[in-house]
Design an enzyme around this catalytic site. Sequence first.
Site, PDB file in Angstrom:
ATOM      1  N   ASP A   1       0.883  -1.286  -0.036  1.00 18.25           N
ATOM      2  CA  ASP A   1       0.065  -0.050   0.087  1.00 18.25           C
ATOM      3  C   ASP A   1       0.766   1.268  -0.114  1.00 18.25           C
ATOM      4  OD1 ASP A   1      -2.074   1.735   0.599  1.00 18.25           O
ATOM      5  OD2 ASP A   1      -1.597   1.775   2.687  1.00 18.25           O
TER       6      ASP A   1
ATOM      7  N   ASP B   1      -0.306   5.192   1.077  1.00 17.45           N
ATOM      8  CA  ASP B   1      -0.699   6.008   1.955  1.00 17.45           C
ATOM      9  C   ASP B   1      -0.766   5.143   3.407  1.00 17.45           C
ATOM     10  OD1 ASP B   1      -0.847   7.919   0.282  1.00 17.45           O
ATOM     11  OD2 ASP B   1      -2.961   7.743  -0.071  1.00 17.45           O
TER      12      ASP B   1
ATOM     13  N   ASP C   1      -1.742  -0.762   5.807  1.00 17.64           N
ATOM     14  CA  ASP C   1      -2.252  -0.567   7.251  1.00 17.64           C
ATOM     15  C   ASP C   1      -3.684  -0.459   7.543  1.00 17.64           C
ATOM     16  OD1 ASP C   1      -2.682   1.688   5.406  1.00 17.64           O
ATOM     17  OD2 ASP C   1      -3.018   2.969   7.220  1.00 17.64           O
TER      18      ASP C   1
END
Length: 237
Positions: free
Chosen positions: A28, A30, A193
């Site tokens: 990922d 961000d 996250d």
Amino acid sequence: MRDDAGPSPGSSPLISTPLRDIQAVLFDLDGTLFDRETAVREVVASQYAAFSSELAGATRERFVGRMLELDAHGYGDKSELYPRLVQELGLPEPLAARLHAHFWDTYATVAPALPGARATLAALRARGHRLGVVTNGRVRVQEAKLRALDLLPYLDVVLISEREQLRKPDPAIFHRAVERLGLRAGQACYVGDHPVKDVLGARDAGLHAVWLRTPHFPAPELAHTAIDGLSELLALV
């Protein structure tokens, strides 16, 4: 760019053993490679400085603090956020569009990496792993972040939802990434996250899911590997 809806609270067993036969590590962007929280705080602070003469006496603490609350770690729609902020502060309505444009013009130029991001990618690359990014968002913004972070030289594939016309957690975008690497889903792990967009999406696609722990979201509801920092990947794959 993140979706508006957050995950439901939950927890699940952790997988603590090393991941076997991993040939590719996908990430990922961000909140995983790009320190979004720091970047947004810096952008909003710069907005207060740039527009202070038009903010009708609103304090820096009030402007920045309320903006971060409305942003909701990336799940607040900016097109709705700024009109609400302007209304709450009693500011002229046209200012919302200018603040919105300023945010996107400035956001990608502020590019703090999470600790260990570049070093971890370099070490994985040196070991022969294929690397990539799968991210939701706009092509212009996400590619600008990757350039500013100087991560593109390490990446074999970059899939951005706007260009792919697919969004995480749709398994199809993960499948597309491993196919472009010439691999099977089980030969790749995905690090992110968000418990739904990243962990659930990757698991549904057949990849090994690695959750980068964060205080902003609850633990995923299904079995996963968890790490507290990117450098921990080097002991897993």
